[in-house]
Design a protein around this motif. Structure first.
Motif, PDB file in Angstrom:
ATOM      1  N   ASN A 266     -13.347 -65.700  21.711  1.00  0.00           N
ATOM      2  CA  ASN A 266     -12.126 -65.099  22.268  1.00  0.00           C
ATOM      3  C   ASN A 266     -12.434 -63.838  23.064  1.00  0.00           C
ATOM      4  OD1 ASN A 266     -10.370 -67.054  21.271  1.00  0.00           O
ATOM      5  ND2 ASN A 266     -10.045 -65.968  19.344  1.00  0.00           N
ATOM      6  N   GLY A 267     -13.576 -63.827  23.760  1.00  0.00           N
ATOM      7  CA  GLY A 267     -13.950 -62.714  24.615  1.00  0.00           C
ATOM      8  C   GLY A 267     -14.560 -61.529  23.894  1.00  0.00           C
ATOM      9  N   LYS A 268     -14.713 -61.586  22.557  1.00  0.00           N
ATOM     10  CA  LYS A 268     -15.263 -60.460  21.806  1.00  0.00           C
ATOM     11  C   LYS A 268     -16.535 -60.892  21.102  1.00  0.00           C
ATOM     12  CE  LYS A 268     -10.743 -58.335  20.917  1.00  0.00           C
ATOM     13  NZ  LYS A 268      -9.798 -57.852  19.867  1.00  0.00           N
ATOM     14  N   GLN A 269     -17.535 -60.032  21.158  1.00  0.00           N
ATOM     15  CA  GLN A 269     -18.780 -60.355  20.464  1.00  0.00           C
ATOM     16  C   GLN A 269     -18.541 -60.315  18.954  1.00  0.00           C
ATOM     17  OE1 GLN A 269     -22.176 -57.982  21.510  1.00  0.00           O
ATOM     18  NE2 GLN A 269     -23.578 -59.136  20.202  1.00  0.00           N
ATOM     19  N   VAL A 270     -19.078 -61.288  18.259  1.00  0.00           N
ATOM     20  CA  VAL A 270     -18.846 -61.410  16.817  1.00  0.00           C
ATOM     21  C   VAL A 270     -20.120 -61.074  16.056  1.00  0.00           C
ATOM     22  CG1 VAL A 270     -17.005 -63.104  17.051  1.00  0.00           C
ATOM     23  CG2 VAL A 270     -19.359 -63.879  16.947  1.00  0.00           C
ATOM     24  N   ARG A 271     -19.929 -60.458  14.891  1.00  0.00           N
ATOM     25  CA  ARG A 271     -21.028 -60.162  13.976  1.00  0.00           C
ATOM     26  C   ARG A 271     -20.852 -60.877  12.648  1.00  0.00           C
ATOM     27  NH1 ARG A 271     -24.296 -55.966  15.125  1.00  0.00           N
ATOM     28  NH2 ARG A 271     -25.556 -57.003  13.539  1.00  0.00           N
ATOM     29  N   SER A 272     -19.746 -61.599  12.516  1.00  0.00           N
ATOM     30  CA  SER A 272     -19.514 -62.425  11.331  1.00  0.00           C
ATOM     31  C   SER A 272     -18.659 -63.613  11.744  1.00  0.00           C
ATOM     32  CB  SER A 272     -18.828 -61.623  10.221  1.00  0.00           C
ATOM     33  OG  SER A 272     -17.550 -61.186  10.641  1.00  0.00           O
ATOM     34  N   LEU A 273     -18.784 -64.704  10.997  1.00  0.00           N
ATOM     35  CA  LEU A 273     -18.110 -65.952  11.365  1.00  0.00           C
ATOM     36  C   LEU A 273     -17.269 -66.473  10.206  1.00  0.00           C
ATOM     37  CD1 LEU A 273     -21.026 -67.854  13.170  1.00  0.00           C
ATOM     38  CD2 LEU A 273     -19.042 -66.784  14.251  1.00  0.00           C
ATOM     39  N   GLY A 274     -16.144 -67.099  10.570  1.00  0.00           N
ATOM     40  CA  GLY A 274     -15.326 -67.799   9.587  1.00  0.00           C
ATOM     41  C   GLY A 274     -14.569 -66.890   8.650  1.00  0.00           C
ATOM     42  N   GLY A 275     -13.734 -67.536   7.822  1.00  0.00           N
ATOM     43  CA  GLY A 275     -12.968 -66.780   6.837  1.00  0.00           C
ATOM     44  C   GLY A 275     -13.841 -66.162   5.765  1.00  0.00           C
ATOM     45  N   VAL A 276     -15.047 -66.741   5.543  1.00  0.00           N
ATOM     46  CA  VAL A 276     -15.958 -66.190   4.543  1.00  0.00           C
ATOM     47  C   VAL A 276     -16.673 -64.951   5.062  1.00  0.00           C
ATOM     48  CG1 VAL A 276     -16.319 -68.409   3.440  1.00  0.00           C
ATOM     49  CG2 VAL A 276     -17.778 -67.741   5.329  1.00  0.00           C
ATOM     50  N   GLY A 277     -16.585 -64.682   6.363  1.00  0.00           N
ATOM     51  CA  GLY A 277     -17.252 -63.509   6.926  1.00  0.00           C
ATOM     52  C   GLY A 277     -18.760 -63.621   6.887  1.00  0.00           C
ATOM     53  N   LEU A 278     -19.293 -64.782   7.304  1.00  0.00           N
ATOM     54  CA  LEU A 278     -20.744 -64.965   7.321  1.00  0.00           C
ATOM     55  C   LEU A 278     -21.379 -64.024   8.335  1.00  0.00           C
ATOM     56  CD1 LEU A 278     -23.263 -66.681   6.493  1.00  0.00           C
ATOM     57  CD2 LEU A 278     -22.733 -68.127   8.470  1.00  0.00           C
ATOM     58  N   PRO A 279     -22.212 -63.098   7.902  1.00  0.00           N
ATOM     59  CA  PRO A 279     -22.809 -62.152   8.855  1.00  0.00           C
ATOM     60  C   PRO A 279     -23.855 -62.826   9.730  1.00  0.00           C
ATOM     61  CG  PRO A 279     -23.702 -61.799   6.655  1.00  0.00           C
ATOM     62  CD  PRO A 279     -22.627 -62.831   6.518  1.00  0.00           C
ATOM     63  N   ILE A 280     -23.871 -62.464  10.998  1.00  0.00           N
ATOM     64  CA  ILE A 280     -24.870 -62.973  11.933  1.00  0.00           C
ATOM     65  C   ILE A 280     -25.456 -61.785  12.685  1.00  0.00           C
ATOM     66  CG2 ILE A 280     -23.761 -65.221  12.193  1.00  0.00           C
ATOM     67  CD1 ILE A 280     -22.608 -64.256  14.846  1.00  0.00           C
ATOM     68  N   PRO A 281     -26.695 -61.891  13.152  1.00  0.00           N
ATOM     69  CA  PRO A 281     -27.303 -60.777  13.891  1.00  0.00           C
ATOM     70  C   PRO A 281     -26.653 -60.600  15.259  1.00  0.00           C
ATOM     71  CG  PRO A 281     -28.760 -62.677  13.872  1.00  0.00           C
ATOM     72  CD  PRO A 281     -27.638 -63.006  12.937  1.00  0.00           C
ATOM     73  N   GLU A 282     -26.895 -59.457  15.845  1.00  0.00           N
ATOM     74  CA  GLU A 282     -26.335 -59.169  17.170  1.00  0.00           C
ATOM     75  C   GLU A 282     -26.885 -60.118  18.214  1.00  0.00           C
ATOM     76  OE1 GLU A 282     -26.039 -55.402  20.340  1.00  0.00           O
ATOM     77  OE2 GLU A 282     -26.998 -55.178  18.377  1.00  0.00           O
ATOM     78  N   VAL A 283     -28.153 -60.453  18.089  1.00  0.00           N
ATOM     79  CA  VAL A 283     -28.800 -61.399  18.988  1.00  0.00           C
ATOM     80  C   VAL A 283     -29.293 -62.568  18.149  1.00  0.00           C
ATOM     81  CG1 VAL A 283     -30.658 -61.787  20.642  1.00  0.00           C
ATOM     82  CG2 VAL A 283     -29.479 -59.584  20.587  1.00  0.00           C
ATOM     83  N   LEU A 284     -28.798 -63.759  18.450  1.00  0.00           N
ATOM     84  CA  LEU A 284     -29.169 -64.948  17.695  1.00  0.00           C
ATOM     85  C   LEU A 284     -30.468 -65.530  18.219  1.00  0.00           C
ATOM     86  CD1 LEU A 284     -25.661 -66.681  17.585  1.00  0.00           C
ATOM     87  CD2 LEU A 284     -26.734 -65.340  15.781  1.00  0.00           C
ATOM     88  N   THR A 285     -31.328 -65.940  17.297  1.00  0.00           N
ATOM     89  CA  THR A 285     -32.566 -66.637  17.644  1.00  0.00           C
ATOM     90  C   THR A 285     -32.671 -67.883  16.767  1.00  0.00           C
ATOM     91  OG1 THR A 285     -33.825 -65.305  16.066  1.00  0.00           O
ATOM     92  CG2 THR A 285     -33.737 -64.517  18.340  1.00  0.00           C
ATOM     93  N   LYS A 286     -33.779 -68.579  16.866  1.00  0.00           N
ATOM     94  CA  LYS A 286     -33.961 -69.797  16.086  1.00  0.00           C
ATOM     95  C   LYS A 286     -34.404 -69.470  14.654  1.00  0.00           C
ATOM     96  CE  LYS A 286     -36.793 -71.607  19.066  1.00  0.00           C
ATOM     97  NZ  LYS A 286     -37.709 -72.526  19.765  1.00  0.00           N
ATOM     98  N   ASN A 287     -33.573 -69.824  13.697  1.00  0.00           N
ATOM     99  CA  ASN A 287     -33.943 -69.656  12.304  1.00  0.00           C
ATOM    100  C   ASN A 287     -35.061 -70.634  11.941  1.00  0.00           C
ATOM    101  OD1 ASN A 287     -32.036 -67.612  11.650  1.00  0.00           O
ATOM    102  ND2 ASN A 287     -30.442 -69.160  11.509  1.00  0.00           N
TER     103      ASN A 287
END
Length: 294
Positions: A266-287
């Motif tokens: 929605n045009g905003k950078q996200v640091r967490s996903l979903g209703g559970v608030g899964l944290p993600i890094p600022e820059v995503l790479t291959k896990n």
């Protein structure tokens, strides 16, 4: 006068006949103890008379009754035990059978995993390191996206294992890219999902069927800014969200020289996903994940 004395005598004798409650309990205990003693003697006498052979002991009087506890349980496979087990015993037996099957057919070691006919040969894809802050802020060589025709590696999902050892793995599939924008081609193919033939082989798509994404992406210092719609994080738990992120990261980063992805919803950078608030890094790479190939 005479009647009064007789009445008192009768009432006095009646009071003397009343037995206290404690004496009643003692009498009842004595009776039960004596009855039990007689039964024990009877059991021993019957057991000695019915002994069929010197080395074989005949069933005793009490063994004919269902006792409480597991002091001498019947084997789960005996025919006498069938139909007489409690619900708890049936559940324990079923659990033991399942665990035995998992130990025989499950993944005992990494060598067994690679030799399983249902588990294809695996390969490790190197991890893309996170860009250092000074590299992102300072001068950096420009990354130019290569849109030349060729073969594209896409990553979907497949489940392996049995019972409580079921786990998901990324599956590498290939598509032919003729012309156009490679990033948009990858996103389009990921949204379409696996082909009918690939689905028959158990390949699934963790991404939503109608996932929205913007065609107006941008690249800064080797980092892709990717804009997605709200469906990307809707209706998914932590594990499914991780699979969705990995599908996009592996598919884009494996086919380009990009160093990472910044995710916008929605045009905003996200640091967490979903209703559970899964944290993600600022820059995503291959896990680090094991990759299966069909």
């Amino acid at each position: 006068m005479f009647l009064g004395k007789s009445e008192k005598a009768v009432s006095g004798s009646a009071e003397n006949c009343i037995v206290p409650e404690s004496d009643k309990l003692k009498s009842l205990l004595y009776i039960l103890t004596g009855t039990l003693f007689v039964l024990v003697l009877l059991d021993k006498s019957i057991g000695n008379k019915n002994t069929s052979s010197p080395g074989q002991e005949s069933p005793s009087f009490f063994s004919r009754f269902n006792t409480i506890g597991k002091t001498n349980p019947l084997s789960p496979s005996s025919s006498e035990n069938k139909g007489k087990q409690t619900h708890e015993q049936v559940m324990d037996q079923a659990e033991d059978e399942i665990l035995t099957e998992l130990m025989q057919n499950g993944e005992g070691s990494s060598e067994e995993v690679s030799s399983d006919s249902n588990d294809p040969e695996e390969m490790f894809i190197p991890i893309v390191e996170m860009p250092k802050p000074e590299m992102a802020s300072g001068p950096s060589p420009k990354v130019r996206l290569d849109h030349s025709p060729g073969e594209i590696k896409l990553y979907f999902l497949k489940f392996y294992g049995r019972g409580n050892k079921v786990h998901s793995r990324l599956v590498q599939l290939k598509r032919k890219f003729d012309q156009g924008d490679k990033i948009l081609f990858i996103m389009k193919e990921l949204t379409k999902g696996p082909s009918p033939d690939e689905k028959t082989q158990g390949v699934l798509n963790a991404l939503p069927n109608k996932m929205e994404y913007s065609k107006e992406y941008s690249v800064e210092n080797g980092i892709l800014k990717l804009y997605l719609g709200p469906d990307f994080e809707a209706g998914a738990g932590p594990e499914l969200l991780k699979d969705r992120v990995d599908q996009i990261c592996y598919s884009i980063l494996e086919n380009s020289e990009l160093r990472g992805i910044r995710l916008f919803i929605n045009g905003k950078q996200v640091r967490s996903l979903g209703g559970v608030g899964l944290p993600i890094p600022e820059v995503l790479t291959k896990n680090p994940r094991k990759i299966a190939t069909l």
